[in-house]
Design a protein around this motif. Structure first.
Motif, PDB file in Angstrom:
ATOM      1  N   GLU A 123       0.846  -1.196   0.000  1.00  0.00           N
ATOM      2  CA  GLU A 123       0.000   0.000   0.000  1.00  0.00           C
ATOM      3  C   GLU A 123       0.889   1.256   0.000  1.00  0.00           C
ATOM      4  OE1 GLU A 123      -3.640   2.036   2.609  1.00  0.00           O
ATOM      5  OE2 GLU A 123      -2.416   0.426   3.461  1.00  0.00           O
ATOM      6  N   GLY A 124       0.585   2.197  -0.885  1.00  0.00           N
ATOM      7  CA  GLY A 124       1.365   3.434  -0.973  1.00  0.00           C
ATOM      8  C   GLY A 124       2.576   3.344  -1.882  1.00  0.00           C
ATOM      9  N   GLY A 125       2.902   2.145  -2.361  1.00  0.00           N
ATOM     10  CA  GLY A 125       4.073   1.969  -3.215  1.00  0.00           C
ATOM     11  C   GLY A 125       3.791   2.353  -4.653  1.00  0.00           C
ATOM     12  N   THR A 126       4.809   2.834  -5.342  1.00  0.00           N
ATOM     13  CA  THR A 126       4.717   3.181  -6.761  1.00  0.00           C
ATOM     14  C   THR A 126       5.944   2.650  -7.492  1.00  0.00           C
ATOM     15  OG1 THR A 126       5.897   5.293  -6.531  1.00  0.00           O
ATOM     16  CG2 THR A 126       3.502   5.331  -6.209  1.00  0.00           C
ATOM     17  N   HIS A 127       5.847   2.582  -8.811  1.00  0.00           N
ATOM     18  CA  HIS A 127       7.007   2.279  -9.650  1.00  0.00           C
ATOM     19  C   HIS A 127       7.031   3.330 -10.744  1.00  0.00           C
ATOM     20  CE1 HIS A 127       9.521  -0.948 -11.942  1.00  0.00           C
ATOM     21  NE2 HIS A 127      10.205   0.145 -11.661  1.00  0.00           N
ATOM     22  N   SER A 128       8.000   4.225 -10.663  1.00  0.00           N
ATOM     23  CA  SER A 128       8.017   5.416 -11.509  1.00  0.00           C
ATOM     24  C   SER A 128       8.191   5.094 -12.984  1.00  0.00           C
ATOM     25  CB  SER A 128       9.120   6.371 -11.055  1.00  0.00           C
ATOM     26  OG  SER A 128      10.385   5.739 -11.136  1.00  0.00           O
ATOM     27  N   SER A 129       7.903   6.072 -13.817  1.00  0.00           N
ATOM     28  CA  SER A 129       7.920   5.927 -15.283  1.00  0.00           C
ATOM     29  C   SER A 129       9.292   5.487 -15.778  1.00  0.00           C
ATOM     30  CB  SER A 129       7.529   7.264 -15.914  1.00  0.00           C
ATOM     31  OG  SER A 129       7.521   7.172 -17.313  1.00  0.00           O
ATOM     32  N   HIS A 130       9.312   4.507 -16.688  1.00  0.00           N
ATOM     33  CA  HIS A 130      10.579   3.972 -17.170  1.00  0.00           C
ATOM     34  C   HIS A 130      10.376   3.191 -18.464  1.00  0.00           C
ATOM     35  CE1 HIS A 130       8.701   0.715 -14.920  1.00  0.00           C
ATOM     36  NE2 HIS A 130       9.450  -0.142 -15.608  1.00  0.00           N
ATOM     37  N   ILE A 131      11.480   2.864 -19.127  1.00  0.00           N
ATOM     38  CA  ILE A 131      11.492   1.983 -20.283  1.00  0.00           C
ATOM     39  C   ILE A 131      12.465   0.837 -19.990  1.00  0.00           C
ATOM     40  CG2 ILE A 131      10.907   3.828 -21.905  1.00  0.00           C
ATOM     41  CD1 ILE A 131      13.871   3.919 -22.718  1.00  0.00           C
ATOM     42  N   HIS A 132      12.597  -0.105 -20.926  1.00  0.00           N
ATOM     43  CA  HIS A 132      13.501  -1.242 -20.742  1.00  0.00           C
ATOM     44  C   HIS A 132      14.508  -1.277 -21.894  1.00  0.00           C
ATOM     45  CE1 HIS A 132      10.943  -3.587 -17.693  1.00  0.00           C
ATOM     46  NE2 HIS A 132      10.318  -2.450 -17.910  1.00  0.00           N
TER      47      HIS A 132
END
Length: 206
Positions: A110-119
């Motif tokens: 809860e409250g966690g995010t994964h910021s914008s990115h590419i691979h």
């Protein structure tokens, strides 16, 4: 009559894992993810050091297919989905197959995010969803042309989906989503009390 067509299409693949190959037991896969996360001290240390919310095995484990039979089964099914997507994309693979490069566990509290990115350095990337509690984050995908639209007006709120600058996709447990690896994406904040669990992967060519 004027003719308006769509050019330079961005493809998004969505299917249930069970559509191709042996079904993967979701409960067993979730249990394996949680067990591996609990034992992976190197991964836990990396997450703490880098301020990563929850847990990811991305920087610590490269042998999930050997570590747990359920992951070996999962990889076999993913290979088939990737081959189907590559066919749709009409890639000229010159007789070579796309091969798994990385596969890793994500556990977002809860409250966690994964910021914008590419691979970078991969061809196809994707995620399969293991636990998606009610109210958890959708996957947010960004129009790759967005940085070049500095003089363009915003789109209407009810614009057609294919014309929007951002698209949100709410996957279900057992879904697999795939896209070309240059497509920028993120996971917004998990608003659910329970953990959002997924397994992500990259495939390379050559």
């Amino acid at each position: 009559m004027a003719e308006i067509t769509s050019l330079f299409v961005t493809r998004l693949y969505r299917a249930q894992l069970s559509e191709l190959g042996k079904p993967v037991d979701a409960a067993e896969l979730e249990a394996s993810c949680l067990s591996i996360a609990e034992d992976d001290e190197a991964g836990q240390d990396w997450c703490e050091k880098n301020g990563y919310p929850g847990y990811t095995s991305y920087a610590s484990l490269t042998d999930l297919g050997w570590r747990s039979p359920i992951f070996a089964d999962l990889i076999k099914v993913l290979d088939k989905h990737v081959a189907a997507f590559a066919k749709d994309l009409e890639f000229d693979l010159d007789g070579k197959k796309l091969k798994l490069e990385d596969i890793w566990i994500n556990i977002l509290p809860e409250g966690g995010t994964h910021s914008s990115h590419i691979h970078p350095h991969s061809v196809i990337s994707g995620t399969t969803y293991v636990a998606m509690p009610t109210g958890t984050s959708a996957l947010k995908l960004e129009d790759p042309r967005l940085p070049m639209m500095m003089a363009a007006p915003t789109r209407k709120k009810d614009a057609r989906r294919k014309l929007r600058p951002f698209v949100y996709v709410a996957p279900e447990v057992g879904d697999v989503l795939m896209w070309e690896s240059w497509l920028r994406h993120e996971v917004p904040m998990n608003m659910a009390e329970d953990e959002r669990i997924s397994v992500s992967f990259n495939y390379r060519w050559g």
